[in-house]
Design a protein around this motif. Structure first.
Motif, short mmCIF file in Angstrom:
data_model
loop_
_atom_site.label_atom_id
_atom_site.label_comp_id
_atom_site.label_asym_id
_atom_site.label_seq_id
_atom_site.Cartn_x
_atom_site.Cartn_y
_atom_site.Cartn_z
N PRO A 24 46.25 62.61 -87.07
CA PRO A 24 45.08 63.05 -87.83
C PRO A 24 44.59 64.42 -87.33
CG PRO A 24 44.52 61.20 -86.39
CD PRO A 24 45.99 61.42 -86.28
N VAL A 25 44.06 65.20 -88.24
CA VAL A 25 43.55 66.52 -87.89
C VAL A 25 42.22 66.34 -87.19
CG1 VAL A 25 42.76 68.72 -88.83
CG2 VAL A 25 44.75 67.60 -89.83
N ASP A 26 42.06 66.99 -86.07
CA ASP A 26 40.81 66.93 -85.33
C ASP A 26 39.74 67.68 -86.09
OD1 ASP A 26 38.82 68.01 -83.20
OD2 ASP A 26 39.97 66.48 -82.12
N ALA A 27 38.51 67.22 -86.01
CA ALA A 27 37.40 67.86 -86.73
C ALA A 27 37.15 69.29 -86.27
CB ALA A 27 36.13 67.03 -86.55
N LEU A 28 37.60 69.64 -85.08
CA LEU A 28 37.41 71.01 -84.57
C LEU A 28 38.57 71.94 -84.93
CD1 LEU A 28 35.86 70.36 -81.04
CD2 LEU A 28 34.69 70.90 -83.20
N GLN A 29 39.60 71.43 -85.57
CA GLN A 29 40.74 72.26 -85.94
C GLN A 29 40.35 73.45 -86.83
OE1 GLN A 29 44.01 71.85 -84.70
NE2 GLN A 29 44.19 73.92 -85.53
N PRO A 30 39.48 73.26 -87.84
CA PRO A 30 39.09 74.42 -88.65
C PRO A 30 38.39 75.52 -87.83
CG PRO A 30 38.51 72.39 -89.77
CD PRO A 30 38.95 72.00 -88.38
N ALA A 111 31.25 82.43 -89.81
CA ALA A 111 31.83 81.74 -88.64
C ALA A 111 30.75 81.12 -87.77
CB ALA A 111 32.68 82.72 -87.83
N ALA A 112 29.63 81.82 -87.61
CA ALA A 112 28.52 81.28 -86.82
C ALA A 112 27.96 80.03 -87.49
CB ALA A 112 27.43 82.33 -86.63
N LYS A 113 27.78 80.07 -88.80
CA LYS A 113 27.29 78.90 -89.53
C LYS A 113 28.25 77.73 -89.40
CE LYS A 113 24.60 81.47 -92.90
NZ LYS A 113 24.49 81.94 -94.28
N ASN A 114 29.54 78.02 -89.48
CA ASN A 114 30.55 76.96 -89.34
C ASN A 114 30.50 76.34 -87.95
OD1 ASN A 114 31.40 77.49 -91.94
ND2 ASN A 114 33.12 78.76 -91.30
N ALA A 115 30.30 77.17 -86.93
CA ALA A 115 30.24 76.66 -85.56
C ALA A 115 28.98 75.83 -85.34
CB ALA A 115 30.30 77.82 -84.57
N VAL A 116 27.86 76.24 -85.91
CA VAL A 116 26.63 75.45 -85.81
C VAL A 116 26.82 74.09 -86.48
CG1 VAL A 116 24.21 75.29 -86.58
CG2 VAL A 116 25.07 77.41 -85.55
N ALA A 117 27.41 74.08 -87.65
CA ALA A 117 27.67 72.82 -88.35
C ALA A 117 28.61 71.93 -87.53
CB ALA A 117 28.26 73.09 -89.73
N ALA A 118 29.63 72.51 -86.93
CA ALA A 118 30.56 71.75 -86.10
C ALA A 118 29.86 71.20 -84.87
CB ALA A 118 31.75 72.62 -85.70
N ARG A 120 26.71 70.37 -84.60
CA ARG A 120 25.87 69.24 -85.03
C ARG A 120 26.70 67.99 -85.29
NH1 ARG A 120 22.34 72.91 -89.01
NH2 ARG A 120 20.75 73.56 -87.50
N ALA A 121 27.92 68.17 -85.75
CA ALA A 121 28.75 67.03 -86.15
C ALA A 121 29.62 66.48 -85.02
CB ALA A 121 29.65 67.45 -87.32
N THR A 122 29.78 67.22 -83.94
CA THR A 122 30.71 66.80 -82.90
C THR A 122 30.05 65.84 -81.92
OG1 THR A 122 32.46 67.61 -81.45
CG2 THR A 122 30.31 68.68 -81.23
N THR A 123 30.84 65.38 -80.99
CA THR A 123 30.35 64.45 -79.97
C THR A 123 29.54 65.21 -78.91
OG1 THR A 123 32.30 64.73 -78.57
CG2 THR A 123 32.40 63.01 -80.27
N ALA A 124 28.75 64.47 -78.17
CA ALA A 124 27.95 65.07 -77.10
C ALA A 124 28.85 65.75 -76.07
CB ALA A 124 27.08 64.01 -76.45
N LEU A 125 30.01 65.17 -75.84
CA LEU A 125 30.94 65.71 -74.86
C LEU A 125 31.45 67.10 -75.26
CD1 LEU A 125 32.08 64.49 -72.24
CD2 LEU A 125 34.12 63.87 -73.53
N ARG A 126 31.59 67.33 -76.54
CA ARG A 126 32.12 68.60 -77.05
C ARG A 126 31.02 69.59 -77.44
NH1 ARG A 126 36.87 67.05 -81.30
NH2 ARG A 126 38.49 66.60 -79.78
N ALA A 127 29.81 69.12 -77.57
CA ALA A 127 28.72 69.95 -78.12
C ALA A 127 28.43 71.19 -77.27
CB ALA A 127 27.45 69.11 -78.29
N GLY A 128 28.54 71.08 -75.98
CA GLY A 128 28.27 72.24 -75.13
C GLY A 128 29.21 73.40 -75.41
N THR A 129 30.48 73.10 -75.49
CA THR A 129 31.48 74.14 -75.77
C THR A 129 31.30 74.70 -77.18
OG1 THR A 129 33.05 73.16 -74.23
CG2 THR A 129 33.94 74.65 -75.91
#
Length: 145
Positions: A24-30, A111-118, A120-129
């Protein structure tokens, strides 16, 4: 006849197995793809307009670093190429520096908007990066003003 039917059935049994399913494609791939596309677009713009190198090279380096971090989060190696569509490739060969900068401003805003949306949607573990990437992309918009 019965033997042929069993062979056919046996051959079909593996069609739906998990071993054959695509990963499966990871949600952060885009976000990773976008980082690579932007890095390549900056590199192309620098080749076309060397006078912009001092201004654009750090932005390209940031996107390459983002791609490496995202690849690590996803658990993949960093790809070396990205989509051919980019702000720089969308412009004609005779684009002026102002046109290139304007295209990158638009691309970085998106790109900034896409990163903000990502973020918000990602896990707490990934949110910092992902949040750091969003903040960096926002600074790119300002650096291009």
């Amino acid at each position: 006849m019965l033997g042929a039917g069993l062979m056919l059935t046996g051959g079909l049994a593996g069609c739906g197995s998990d071993a054959d399913s695509p990963t499966p494609v990871d949600a952060l791939q885009p976000l990773l793809d976008e980082a690579l596309t932007l890095a390549i677009a900056y590199d192309r713009a620098i080749l076309s307009l060397p006078d912009l190198a001092t201004r654009l090279s750090p932005l390209a380096a940031d996107h390459r670093a983002h791609a490496a971090e995202l690849a690590t989060l996803i658990g993949r190696t960093t790809p070396t190429s990205a989509s051919a569509s980019s702000p720089a490739s969308a412009m004609s060969a005779g684009a002026t520096a102002d046109e290139v900068i304007a295209a990158f401003q638009t691309a970085e805003q998106s790109a900034a908007k896409n990163a903000v949306a990502a973020c918000r949607a990602t896990t707490a573990l990934r949110a910092g990066t992902v949040g750091s990437i969003a903040a960096c992309r926002a600074t790119h918009v300002e650096a291009l003003r």
